[in-house]
Design a protein around this motif. Structure first.
Motif, PDB file in Angstrom:
ATOM      1  N   SER A  15       0.836  -1.190   0.000  1.00 21.47           N
ATOM      2  CA  SER A  15       0.000   0.000   0.000  1.00 21.47           C
ATOM      3  C   SER A  15       0.869   1.237   0.000  1.00 21.47           C
ATOM      4  O   SER A  15       2.085   1.186  -0.073  1.00 21.47           O
ATOM      5  CB  SER A  15      -0.908  -0.018   1.233  1.00 21.47           C
ATOM      6  OG  SER A  15      -1.671  -1.205   1.253  1.00 21.47           O
ATOM      7  N   ALA A  16       0.196   2.413   0.168  1.00 27.86           N
ATOM      8  CA  ALA A  16       0.917   3.673   0.199  1.00 27.86           C
ATOM      9  C   ALA A  16       1.857   3.699   1.390  1.00 27.86           C
ATOM     10  O   ALA A  16       1.581   3.104   2.425  1.00 27.86           O
ATOM     11  CB  ALA A  16      -0.086   4.826   0.306  1.00 27.86           C
ATOM     12  N   PRO A  17       3.004   4.411   1.285  1.00 25.03           N
ATOM     13  CA  PRO A  17       3.936   4.476   2.397  1.00 25.03           C
ATOM     14  C   PRO A  17       3.331   5.187   3.594  1.00 25.03           C
ATOM     15  O   PRO A  17       2.409   5.977   3.469  1.00 25.03           O
ATOM     16  CB  PRO A  17       5.120   5.271   1.813  1.00 25.03           C
ATOM     17  CG  PRO A  17       4.537   6.052   0.690  1.00 25.03           C
ATOM     18  CD  PRO A  17       3.467   5.186   0.120  1.00 25.03           C
ATOM     19  N   SER A  18       3.863   4.888   4.771  1.00 20.01           N
ATOM     20  CA  SER A  18       3.348   5.495   5.994  1.00 20.01           C
ATOM     21  C   SER A  18       3.447   7.006   5.945  1.00 20.01           C
ATOM     22  O   SER A  18       4.418   7.581   5.457  1.00 20.01           O
ATOM     23  CB  SER A  18       4.136   4.973   7.193  1.00 20.01           C
ATOM     24  OG  SER A  18       3.817   5.709   8.339  1.00 20.01           O
ATOM     25  N   ALA A  19       2.418   7.654   6.494  1.00 20.56           N
ATOM     26  CA  ALA A  19       2.409   9.111   6.570  1.00 20.56           C
ATOM     27  C   ALA A  19       3.206   9.611   7.766  1.00 20.56           C
ATOM     28  O   ALA A  19       3.397  10.812   7.918  1.00 20.56           O
ATOM     29  CB  ALA A  19       0.969   9.612   6.656  1.00 20.56           C
ATOM     30  N   ILE A  20       3.656   8.713   8.630  1.00 22.64           N
ATOM     31  CA  ILE A  20       4.368   9.110   9.837  1.00 22.64           C
ATOM     32  C   ILE A  20       5.862   8.928   9.623  1.00 22.64           C
ATOM     33  O   ILE A  20       6.342   7.816   9.529  1.00 22.64           O
ATOM     34  CB  ILE A  20       3.922   8.269  11.051  1.00 22.64           C
ATOM     35  CG1 ILE A  20       2.401   8.189  11.116  1.00 22.64           C
ATOM     36  CG2 ILE A  20       4.493   8.818  12.328  1.00 22.64           C
ATOM     37  CD1 ILE A  20       1.721   9.530  11.220  1.00 22.64           C
ATOM     38  N   ALA A  21       6.575  10.036   9.539  1.00 21.42           N
ATOM     39  CA  ALA A  21       8.002   9.964   9.280  1.00 21.42           C
ATOM     40  C   ALA A  21       8.697   9.171  10.376  1.00 21.42           C
ATOM     41  O   ALA A  21       8.476   9.388  11.563  1.00 21.42           O
ATOM     42  CB  ALA A  21       8.583  11.387   9.208  1.00 21.42           C
ATOM     43  N   GLY A  22       9.538   8.234   9.984  1.00 29.70           N
ATOM     44  CA  GLY A  22      10.304   7.462  10.938  1.00 29.70           C
ATOM     45  C   GLY A  22       9.529   6.348  11.601  1.00 29.70           C
ATOM     46  O   GLY A  22      10.044   5.691  12.493  1.00 29.70           O
ATOM     47  N   THR A  23       8.287   6.149  11.198  1.00 26.39           N
ATOM     48  CA  THR A  23       7.457   5.118  11.815  1.00 26.39           C
ATOM     49  C   THR A  23       6.997   4.143  10.751  1.00 26.39           C
ATOM     50  O   THR A  23       6.477   4.538   9.716  1.00 26.39           O
ATOM     51  CB  THR A  23       6.220   5.761  12.484  1.00 26.39           C
ATOM     52  OG1 THR A  23       6.640   6.675  13.480  1.00 26.39           O
ATOM     53  CG2 THR A  23       5.344   4.698  13.122  1.00 26.39           C
ATOM     54  N   ASP A  24       7.194   2.865  11.002  1.00 29.32           N
ATOM     55  CA  ASP A  24       6.744   1.846  10.061  1.00 29.32           C
ATOM     56  C   ASP A  24       5.455   1.245  10.609  1.00 29.32           C
ATOM     57  O   ASP A  24       5.482   0.358  11.456  1.00 29.32           O
ATOM     58  CB  ASP A  24       7.817   0.767   9.895  1.00 29.32           C
ATOM     59  CG  ASP A  24       7.504  -0.160   8.742  1.00 29.32           C
ATOM     60  OD1 ASP A  24       6.343  -0.173   8.282  1.00 29.32           O
ATOM     61  OD2 ASP A  24       8.412  -0.877   8.301  1.00 29.32           O
ATOM     62  N   LEU A  25       4.338   1.749  10.148  1.00 23.20           N
ATOM     63  CA  LEU A  25       3.054   1.271  10.647  1.00 23.20           C
ATOM     64  C   LEU A  25       2.777  -0.168  10.237  1.00 23.20           C
ATOM     65  O   LEU A  25       1.959  -0.837  10.863  1.00 23.20           O
ATOM     66  CB  LEU A  25       1.927   2.183  10.160  1.00 23.20           C
ATOM     67  CG  LEU A  25       1.944   3.612  10.697  1.00 23.20           C
ATOM     68  CD1 LEU A  25       0.766   4.407  10.137  1.00 23.20           C
ATOM     69  CD2 LEU A  25       1.927   3.642  12.221  1.00 23.20           C
ATOM     70  N   ARG A  26       3.480  -0.651   9.210  1.00 23.16           N
ATOM     71  CA  ARG A  26       3.292  -2.056   8.819  1.00 23.16           C
ATOM     72  C   ARG A  26       3.746  -2.992   9.923  1.00 23.16           C
ATOM     73  O   ARG A  26       3.061  -3.963  10.269  1.00 23.16           O
ATOM     74  CB  ARG A  26       4.050  -2.336   7.515  1.00 23.16           C
ATOM     75  CG  ARG A  26       3.556  -1.520   6.328  1.00 23.16           C
ATOM     76  CD  ARG A  26       4.563  -1.526   5.195  1.00 23.16           C
ATOM     77  NE  ARG A  26       5.833  -0.931   5.608  1.00 23.16           N
ATOM     78  CZ  ARG A  26       6.844  -0.699   4.782  1.00 23.16           C
ATOM     79  NH1 ARG A  26       6.763  -1.038   3.517  1.00 23.16           N
ATOM     80  NH2 ARG A  26       7.953  -0.144   5.233  1.00 23.16           N
ATOM     81  N   ASP A  27       4.889  -2.689  10.512  1.00 20.24           N
ATOM     82  CA  ASP A  27       5.389  -3.503  11.618  1.00 20.24           C
ATOM     83  C   ASP A  27       4.494  -3.367  12.842  1.00 20.24           C
ATOM     84  O   ASP A  27       4.245  -4.340  13.556  1.00 20.24           O
ATOM     85  CB  ASP A  27       6.816  -3.100  11.981  1.00 20.24           C
ATOM     86  CG  ASP A  27       7.827  -3.528  10.922  1.00 20.24           C
ATOM     87  OD1 ASP A  27       7.472  -4.367  10.067  1.00 20.24           O
ATOM     88  OD2 ASP A  27       8.957  -3.013  10.951  1.00 20.24           O
ATOM     89  N   ASP A  28       4.018  -2.152  13.082  1.00 25.37           N
ATOM     90  CA  ASP A  28       3.145  -1.925  14.225  1.00 25.37           C
ATOM     91  C   ASP A  28       1.821  -2.671  14.058  1.00 25.37           C
ATOM     92  O   ASP A  28       1.288  -3.226  15.025  1.00 25.37           O
ATOM     93  CB  ASP A  28       2.880  -0.432  14.403  1.00 25.37           C
ATOM     94  CG  ASP A  28       4.129   0.328  14.840  1.00 25.37           C
ATOM     95  OD1 ASP A  28       4.919  -0.231  15.624  1.00 25.37           O
ATOM     96  OD2 ASP A  28       4.313   1.467  14.386  1.00 25.37           O
ATOM     97  N   LEU A  29       1.292  -2.688  12.853  1.00 26.94           N
ATOM     98  CA  LEU A  29       0.058  -3.427  12.600  1.00 26.94           C
ATOM     99  C   LEU A  29       0.287  -4.928  12.807  1.00 26.94           C
ATOM    100  O   LEU A  29      -0.542  -5.602  13.429  1.00 26.94           O
ATOM    101  CB  LEU A  29      -0.448  -3.165  11.182  1.00 26.94           C
ATOM    102  CG  LEU A  29      -1.665  -3.988  10.736  1.00 26.94           C
ATOM    103  CD1 LEU A  29      -2.851  -3.767  11.665  1.00 26.94           C
ATOM    104  CD2 LEU A  29      -2.031  -3.662   9.291  1.00 26.94           C
ATOM    105  N   ALA A  30       1.387  -5.439  12.294  1.00 28.96           N
ATOM    106  CA  ALA A  30       1.683  -6.864  12.476  1.00 28.96           C
ATOM    107  C   ALA A  30       1.791  -7.205  13.955  1.00 28.96           C
ATOM    108  O   ALA A  30       1.301  -8.249  14.412  1.00 28.96           O
ATOM    109  CB  ALA A  30       2.967  -7.233  11.736  1.00 28.96           C
ATOM    110  N   LEU A  31       2.415  -6.313  14.742  1.00 35.61           N
ATOM    111  CA  LEU A  31       2.516  -6.538  16.174  1.00 35.61           C
ATOM    112  C   LEU A  31       1.133  -6.487  16.822  1.00 35.61           C
ATOM    113  O   LEU A  31       0.801  -7.337  17.668  1.00 35.61           O
ATOM    114  CB  LEU A  31       3.432  -5.495  16.810  1.00 35.61           C
ATOM    115  CG  LEU A  31       3.510  -5.517  18.347  1.00 35.61           C
ATOM    116  CD1 LEU A  31       3.934  -6.887  18.858  1.00 35.61           C
ATOM    117  CD2 LEU A  31       4.439  -4.424  18.855  1.00 35.61           C
ATOM    118  N   ALA A  32       0.325  -5.512  16.451  1.00 40.09           N
ATOM    119  CA  ALA A  32      -1.021  -5.396  17.022  1.00 40.09           C
ATOM    120  C   ALA A  32      -1.845  -6.656  16.763  1.00 40.09           C
ATOM    121  O   ALA A  32      -2.609  -7.109  17.624  1.00 40.09           O
ATOM    122  CB  ALA A  32      -1.726  -4.175  16.452  1.00 40.09           C
TER     123      ALA A  32
END
Length: 286
Positions: A15-32
């Protein structure tokens, strides 16, 4: 059935890259999603047990041994995998002051849970700078889960098939189906007359309860969900799921704050109509 966390992460990667600089929401979602797996296992092991340990809180609400065990398990995993992140949970309060904060309701719908009613869920969110960016709602008693990360879409899984969520395109109150949580709640908020007026203005009204109607909204099955007396942990996980599905979620005054103790979630097309229905714009800006 719980979604495969690796496939969820892979889809987010496309998908589109994270809008949060320095934060990988993909990893955070996988953890969640992994946190939700752990929570599901614990909560289901206690669900509908004849010997479930239940205690009354000072506010006269209830807490069960499952609430406590589930939140402990989530916190333990976060301490191991995100030791620098802050945590806010219903049962054990706040730890840390990082701008990245995990917000947890281990069992949303405890009163249903302790009565053996399957409408309850674990809510897990990651807020960055006070804004919920990742959300997971897991309802294992009915075999359902919903999840989203900002910029990556909102999804659920049905019979092993992942489906992207999209709110409805209903744009008139007369065609809208709404959920109001409870009559007593609206009465306590001084909004009972508004609730009666709402019931006469929409197509259908029902009190489905707790997190589930918000997910029905994200799936395009409802057009509005509203309630009062909510805390941050009640609504943080809902926010990215609804907004990534095209909907809107605010307080009753139209603000985006998670601390206003009220929530109005809609399909977006009807959001201003519902805000004006309960409080005209001239009154909200006063």
């Amino acid at each position: 059935m719980s979604p495969d966390t690796s496939s969820a992460a892979s889809r987010a990667d496309a998908s589109a890259p994270s809008a949060i600089a320095g934060t990988d929401l993909r990893d955070d979602l996988a953890l969640a999603l992994r946190l939700a797996d752990a929570a599901d296992a614990i909560a289901m092991s206690h669900f509908d047990a004849a010997d479930l340990d239940v205690h009354a809180k000072p506010d006269a609400s209830y807490v069960t041994e499952a609430d406590l065990a589930t939140e402990r398990a989530i916190r333990d995993l976060l301490a191991a995998e995100r030791p620098d992140d802050a945590i806010l949970g219903e049962e054990f309060g706040t730890v840390g002051d990082s701008p990245r904060q995990w917000i947890i309701d281990p069992i949303d719908g405890t009163h249903n849970y302790l009565k053996g009613i399957p409408i309850w869920a674990t809510l897990i969110a990651l807020a960055v700078d006070g804004v919920p960016r990742v959300g997971v709602v897991s309802q294992p008693s009915i075999g359902r889960r919903w999840w989203a990360a900002e910029g990556h879409g909102s999804f659920t899984e049905v019979d092993g098939v992942e489906r992207r969520l999209r709110v409805s395109d209903v744009d008139t109150l007369e065609r809208a189906s709404v959920s109001f949580q409870s009559v007593a709640q609206w009465d306590e908020a001084g909004k009972l007359d508004d609730l009666v007026r709402l019931s006469r203005s929409v197509w259908r009204d029902r009190g489905y309860g707790d997190a589930w109607p918000y997910m029905l909204l994200a799936e395009g099955r409802l057009e509005m969900v509203a309630e009062f007396g909510v805390q941050e942990y009640d609504i943080a996980a809902l926010h990215p799921i609804i907004t990534e599905a095209g909907g809107r979620l605010t307080a009753f005054d139209g603000s985006d704050s998670l601390t206003e103790k009220s929530v109005l979630a809609t399909n977006g097309a009807l959001h201003e109509r519902f805000l004006d229905f309960f409080s005209p714009a001239s009154e909200r800006s006063a």
